[in-house]
Scaffold this motif. Sequence first.
Motif, PDB file in Angstrom:
ATOM      1  N   TRP A  22      92.348-144.857 -95.522  1.00  0.00           N
ATOM      2  CA  TRP A  22      92.110-145.360 -94.184  1.00  0.00           C
ATOM      3  C   TRP A  22      92.438-146.824 -94.050  1.00  0.00           C
ATOM      4  CZ3 TRP A  22      89.904-143.282 -89.696  1.00  0.00           C
ATOM      5  CH2 TRP A  22      89.628-141.924 -89.777  1.00  0.00           C
ATOM      6  N   LEU A  26      92.616-149.317 -90.807  1.00  0.00           N
ATOM      7  CA  LEU A  26      91.416-149.987 -90.278  1.00  0.00           C
ATOM      8  C   LEU A  26      91.803-150.934 -89.137  1.00  0.00           C
ATOM      9  CD1 LEU A  26      89.070-151.000 -93.245  1.00  0.00           C
ATOM     10  CD2 LEU A  26      88.584-149.415 -91.412  1.00  0.00           C
ATOM     11  N   ARG A  27      91.047-150.889 -88.096  1.00  0.00           N
ATOM     12  CA  ARG A  27      91.335-151.765 -86.951  1.00  0.00           C
ATOM     13  C   ARG A  27      90.888-153.186 -87.305  1.00  0.00           C
ATOM     14  NH1 ARG A  27      88.314-147.295 -83.243  1.00  0.00           N
ATOM     15  NH2 ARG A  27      89.939-145.701 -83.381  1.00  0.00           N
ATOM     16  N   GLN A  30      87.324-153.915 -87.201  1.00  0.00           N
ATOM     17  CA  GLN A  30      86.586-153.255 -88.287  1.00  0.00           C
ATOM     18  C   GLN A  30      86.690-154.074 -89.573  1.00  0.00           C
ATOM     19  OE1 GLN A  30      88.543-149.406 -88.017  1.00  0.00           O
ATOM     20  NE2 GLN A  30      86.911-148.580 -86.711  1.00  0.00           N
ATOM     21  N   THR A  54      79.124-147.481 -79.549  1.00  0.00           N
ATOM     22  CA  THR A  54      79.300-146.098 -79.996  1.00  0.00           C
ATOM     23  C   THR A  54      80.791-145.769 -79.950  1.00  0.00           C
ATOM     24  OG1 THR A  54      78.930-145.447 -77.739  1.00  0.00           O
ATOM     25  CG2 THR A  54      77.087-145.172 -79.209  1.00  0.00           C
ATOM     26  N   GLY A  56      82.865-146.967 -82.022  1.00  0.00           N
ATOM     27  CA  GLY A  56      83.607-148.082 -82.614  1.00  0.00           C
ATOM     28  C   GLY A  56      84.040-147.794 -84.040  1.00  0.00           C
ATOM     29  N   GLY A  57      83.487-146.747 -84.604  1.00  0.00           N
ATOM     30  CA  GLY A  57      83.868-146.381 -85.965  1.00  0.00           C
ATOM     31  C   GLY A  57      82.928-146.956 -87.011  1.00  0.00           C
ATOM     32  N   LYS A  58      81.633-146.884 -86.726  1.00  0.00           N
ATOM     33  CA  LYS A  58      80.673-147.438 -87.691  1.00  0.00           C
ATOM     34  C   LYS A  58      80.758-146.694 -89.031  1.00  0.00           C
ATOM     35  CE  LYS A  58      77.358-147.054 -84.561  1.00  0.00           C
ATOM     36  NZ  LYS A  58      78.121-147.041 -83.296  1.00  0.00           N
ATOM     37  N   THR A  59      80.958-145.382 -88.927  1.00  0.00           N
ATOM     38  CA  THR A  59      81.047-144.588 -90.165  1.00  0.00           C
ATOM     39  C   THR A  59      82.258-145.022 -90.980  1.00  0.00           C
ATOM     40  OG1 THR A  59      80.526-142.845 -88.575  1.00  0.00           O
ATOM     41  CG2 THR A  59      80.588-142.221 -90.874  1.00  0.00           C
ATOM     42  N   VAL A  60      83.337-145.252 -90.264  1.00  0.00           N
ATOM     43  CA  VAL A  60      84.562-145.686 -90.928  1.00  0.00           C
ATOM     44  C   VAL A  60      84.334-147.055 -91.584  1.00  0.00           C
ATOM     45  CG1 VAL A  60      86.961-146.355 -90.502  1.00  0.00           C
ATOM     46  CG2 VAL A  60      85.989-144.387 -89.310  1.00  0.00           C
ATOM     47  N   ARG A  99      86.829-138.209 -96.769  1.00  0.00           N
ATOM     48  CA  ARG A  99      88.209-138.288 -96.296  1.00  0.00           C
ATOM     49  C   ARG A  99      88.828-139.635 -96.672  1.00  0.00           C
ATOM     50  NH1 ARG A  99      88.673-136.906 -90.155  1.00  0.00           N
ATOM     51  NH2 ARG A  99      87.546-138.855 -90.076  1.00  0.00           N
ATOM     52  N   GLU A 149      72.481-145.807 -87.555  1.00  0.00           N
ATOM     53  CA  GLU A 149      71.616-145.863 -86.364  1.00  0.00           C
ATOM     54  C   GLU A 149      70.346-146.650 -86.705  1.00  0.00           C
ATOM     55  OE1 GLU A 149      73.090-145.064 -83.850  1.00  0.00           O
ATOM     56  OE2 GLU A 149      74.479-143.443 -84.325  1.00  0.00           O
ATOM     57  N   GLN A 356      73.558-144.265 -76.164  1.00  0.00           N
ATOM     58  CA  GLN A 356      74.053-143.198 -77.040  1.00  0.00           C
ATOM     59  C   GLN A 356      74.611-142.041 -76.216  1.00  0.00           C
ATOM     60  OE1 GLN A 356      74.458-143.478 -80.114  1.00  0.00           O
ATOM     61  NE2 GLN A 356      73.099-145.140 -80.729  1.00  0.00           N
ATOM     62  N   ARG A 363      84.929-141.903 -76.170  1.00  0.00           N
ATOM     63  CA  ARG A 363      85.950-141.831 -77.224  1.00  0.00           C
ATOM     64  C   ARG A 363      87.304-141.499 -76.594  1.00  0.00           C
ATOM     65  NH1 ARG A 363      81.257-141.340 -80.102  1.00  0.00           N
ATOM     66  NH2 ARG A 363      81.412-141.136 -82.359  1.00  0.00           N
TER      67      ARG A 363
HETATM   68  N1  LIG Z   1      90.342-147.048 -87.913  1.00  0.00           N
HETATM   69  C1  LIG Z   1      90.315-145.875 -87.336  1.00  0.00           C
HETATM   70  N2  LIG Z   1      91.431-145.130 -87.243  1.00  0.00           N
HETATM   71  C2  LIG Z   1      91.395-143.924 -86.650  1.00  0.00           C
HETATM   72  N3  LIG Z   1      90.305-143.363 -86.090  1.00  0.00           N
HETATM   73  C3  LIG Z   1      89.179-144.075 -86.143  1.00  0.00           C
HETATM   74  C4  LIG Z   1      89.106-145.355 -86.766  1.00  0.00           C
HETATM   75  N4  LIG Z   1      87.846-145.790 -86.628  1.00  0.00           N
HETATM   76  C5  LIG Z   1      87.158-144.845 -85.964  1.00  0.00           C
HETATM   77  N5  LIG Z   1      87.951-143.807 -85.677  1.00  0.00           N
HETATM   78  C6  LIG Z   1      87.555-142.582 -84.968  1.00  0.00           C
HETATM   79  O1  LIG Z   1      86.770-142.918 -83.846  1.00  0.00           O
HETATM   80  C7  LIG Z   1      85.763-141.957 -83.649  1.00  0.00           C
HETATM   81  C8  LIG Z   1      84.419-142.610 -83.708  1.00  0.00           C
HETATM   82  O2  LIG Z   1      84.139-143.031 -85.000  1.00  0.00           O
HETATM   83  P1  LIG Z   1      82.678-142.981 -85.559  1.00  0.00           P
HETATM   84  O3  LIG Z   1      82.109-141.635 -85.323  1.00  0.00           O
HETATM   85  O4  LIG Z   1      82.671-143.560 -86.900  1.00  0.00           O
HETATM   86  O5  LIG Z   1      82.056-143.993 -84.555  1.00  0.00           O
HETATM   87  P2  LIG Z   1      80.595-144.447 -84.471  1.00  0.00           P
HETATM   88  O6  LIG Z   1      80.669-145.885 -84.153  1.00  0.00           O
HETATM   89  O7  LIG Z   1      79.815-144.032 -85.649  1.00  0.00           O
HETATM   90  O8  LIG Z   1      80.139-143.661 -83.194  1.00  0.00           O
HETATM   91  P3  LIG Z   1      78.689-143.150 -82.803  1.00  0.00           P
HETATM   92  O9  LIG Z   1      77.841-144.374 -82.686  1.00  0.00           O
HETATM   93  O10 LIG Z   1      78.961-142.501 -81.518  1.00  0.00           O
HETATM   94  O11 LIG Z   1      78.261-142.223 -83.867  1.00  0.00           O
HETATM   95  C9  LIG Z   1      85.901-140.938 -84.725  1.00  0.00           C
HETATM   96  O12 LIG Z   1      86.626-139.862 -84.211  1.00  0.00           O
HETATM   97  C10 LIG Z   1      86.681-141.664 -85.784  1.00  0.00           C
HETATM   98  O13 LIG Z   1      87.433-140.809 -86.565  1.00  0.00           O
END
Ligand SMILES: Nc1ncnc2c1ncn2[C@@H]1O[C@H](COP(=O)(O)OP(=O)(O)OP(=O)(O)O)[C@@H](O)[C@H]1O
Length: 677
Positions: A22, A26-27, A30, A54, A56-60, A99, A149, A356, A363
């Motif tokens: 990834w 990464l943006r 990020q 929400t 924004g890709g916190k998990t990523v 992943r 969260e 939320q 998205r």
């Molecule tokens: N750098 C990236 N490149 C491609 N897709 C991304 C990237 N970062 C995030 N995404 C996508 O954006 C979407 C949201 O990401 P994620 O679920 O991590 O966000 P989140 O901030 O945890 O959201 P929430 O608070 O709603 O749970 C997902 O589909 C994820 O795959």
Amino acid sequence: MSFHLTKQFHLLKPFVQTRNIWASKLRDYQKDAINECVDAIKNGIMRIGVSMATGGGKTVVFSSLIEKLSQDSGKTDFKTLVLVHRRELAHQASRTIKRSFPDKIVQLEMGNQHVDTRQCDVIIASVQSLIRRMDKYRKDDVDLIIIDEAHHAVAESYTRILEHFDAADKNTNIPVVGFSATFERADNKALSDVIDKIVYHRGMLDMINDNWLCEGKFTTIKINTDLSKVEKSSSTKDFKINSLSHVMNVPEVNEMILLTYLQKKKENGLKSTLLFGVDIAHVTNLHELFTAHGINSRYVTSNTKDEQRDTIIKEFKEGKIEVLMNCGIFTEGTDMPNIDCILLCRPTRSRSLLVQMIGRGLRLHHSKTYCHIIDFVDSSEVGIISVPSLVGIPKSQGTLDENTLEELEKIKEEQVEAKRLSMEQEAQRALENQNIFNENSAKFKEFIANTDAMDLTMTTYESLSQFFEQTNNPDVKTLEGMSYYGKEQELLGGSKYPWVKFNKDAWALALQKGHHLRVYMKRVPDNGITVAKYTLKLYREIPKFLRHDNSVRYAVKQILVSSDLLDIVSKVEEILSNLYNEAFNISGSPLTSISKYSKWRRDKASEKQVNFVSRLLKAELAKRQGDFERIDSNGIATYVKDMNKGTASDILFATSLAPSYSLRKLLKALDFKMIKG
Ligand SMILES: Nc1ncnc2c1ncn2[C@@H]1O[C@H](COP(=O)(O)OP(=O)(O)OP(=O)(O)O)[C@@H](O)[C@H]1O
């Protein structure tokens, strides 16, 4: 086993893209977030927060952060604990980490899944499960704790877990990194028990502006409910579900939701709507209603089996389900980017819950340009966090229709600007009032000083002839031997000033701005006979803002008591010249303006005066029908038609002091005139 980062924080290097698949994707924001975390930890700030909208890709971000810190530690057995509080979040985290870093061993501590601590790199634990299995873990089993969260992290269960790993205070040796979209509304004090610094923030609007999130169009629909009586939970302060359901789950509201959906669907060609209901009964009723109207809808509640839930989500993502209903399930960690409409049928007092819920729709997805967010708000809006209030608009001005977040921000800015302007105006007014106040109180003081001075410098006439000489009163000689009544008529009624008799033994002379003089006559015994005693008083109208008590309208100053009316009259002359020249600061010779012979008094009364006097006389006549023989409303009409301004203002002035007396006298006079023909 734990790797103590504080001791080796200098080893941390800025984030560079590594082997993760990834990383190249990464943006920028990020990467910034990751670097901020690394910097903070390097500087010994071990309990930090990342605030990101929400989607924004916190998990990523935390997946990459785990990898980064793990690499920098140089440890081969670097272990991370990811704390989540619901199933969806656990699976989402697991999926993303696997992943991104396929060679990492990721295991779940949740439900019937158990972690093998000896051979796992990332433990994703549901708080509820971990709290029951803590014995399994030693305090230095983990090197990093991520809290997903993290606005929930103040709950006792989280604290207990952090305490177990010796990470419950800021001296922790292992970093604790919390992620949330809604830190700002959490109880700051409580949150600071868990997080010492929010090192990075990226809000919803920034993300929309940069096209990382899709634009929302917000519509508020007012429904005829009153949520002010709905019970609130003492712990979360949000509405109690049972009580809320009573108000929301009623046919009228549900029909309104259906009609709104149909309308919006027609206007915008909606394909994938997510509906938030209050409870299972609410969602079931709505489902029935929507189905009855041919809408392909499904629902998911806490009763839905995992497998069934996954199938429904899959079908919804494939566009096979038009409306997906839920209660409290798809609030966090739901990644269904195709959602193009959100129906908020679950009013809330929780900002984070609203954020939320909305976040589910923002998205990006090729099938949509906007996500339509429809907020059903009650008419009272007591304490409800509605979409407008979310962006800082205190109370929605009317309803919103298809407003974008940017427009909402503008509305907010306009409101802030309007508020600022009105505050400025208020401040200006306050300043002016203060000036008026100062000026008036200065004048008032000066006036009092002047009246005191007048008392002291008052000319006392030695005799009537001296008075006549000085006042050039031609009527002097006729006064001898007159009754009190006659003297009053002569000296006050016949004066060049428009004295009005407003009560049996009371006369008044209007000065300016409500200020006036009064002469009261009292009969007092004197050596066996009754004599008149006159008191001259000055009534100064107190400006409204100076009045302490609304019933006290005038500041009264007794100026002279005398049994000789001529003393009073000469004193009045003196007061008038002093008052008009000094206290009221009127230059020139204004005395003529209150003279009975002033030109303005001869002008025809204004229509307003005519109507007003006519109304007063008619009302008085109606009250005292039997008292008069001839006068009627026609007679009143004839009288007021020819009335001049002087008479009108005398009547109005007299009635302002004693409403009935002068009207009665006037009616009597008119009646007499009619009798005489
Ligand atoms: N750098 C990236 N490149 C491609 N897709 C991304 C990237 N970062 C995030 N995404 C996508 O954006 C979407 C949201 O990401 P994620 O679920 O991590 O966000 P989140 O901030 O945890 O959201 P929430 O608070 O709603 O749970 C997902 O589909 C994820 O795959």
